[in-house]
Scaffold this motif. Sequence first.
Motif: not given
Length: 199
Positions: A60, A66, A70-72, A74-75, A115, A145, A152, A155-156
Amino acid sequence: MPSPTQPDPSRTGRLREATRDVHAALDAALMERESFASRAGYAQFLAMQRGFHQTVAPLYADPALQALLPGLATRARLALVEQDMADLGLPLPAAAAPQPVSGEAAALGWLYVAEGSSLGAAVLRKLVSRIGLSDTFGARHLAPAAAGPAAHWRDFTTALDAVALDEAGENQAIAGAQAAFSHVAALAEQARSQAPHGA
């Protein structure tokens, strides 16, 4: 949506199919052990989760991953798992030697498993609510989320499916996902063996 006789052409679909059996076996083992029926059982589940999220935490934080997803950053959920353990007064064991995750493609497989566990957390939240746990006490890492679990996950997987990989990379991603599930299963067994007698 692919028909039952037509394989899902997406990378997410291939990873799901390649890990279907090991995933089902892990789920069955956790339910058989009544991991969510008591706090003692849940403590073993948290120990397993901490071991797994310790392994994937560096992924992460990886700048190359990353950029692909995108946003990895924060996960990541390791801090939430550890807060859940603190809520329940559980000691944090010394960090184990990390399971090596070698290569970007394999890392994508590991992240798929990490995830994916968020997507299934909605069911677990309902189960642990029966033993007094919630999004703000003991089950923080299972909280959805803000956008909702489905969005969530979507998006992943959209980003995951868009990463360019050659055939060797596809195989490495599948091997990574399979290794991740095997690692979780080993951690679950270790947590059970180290639990206090009768727990």
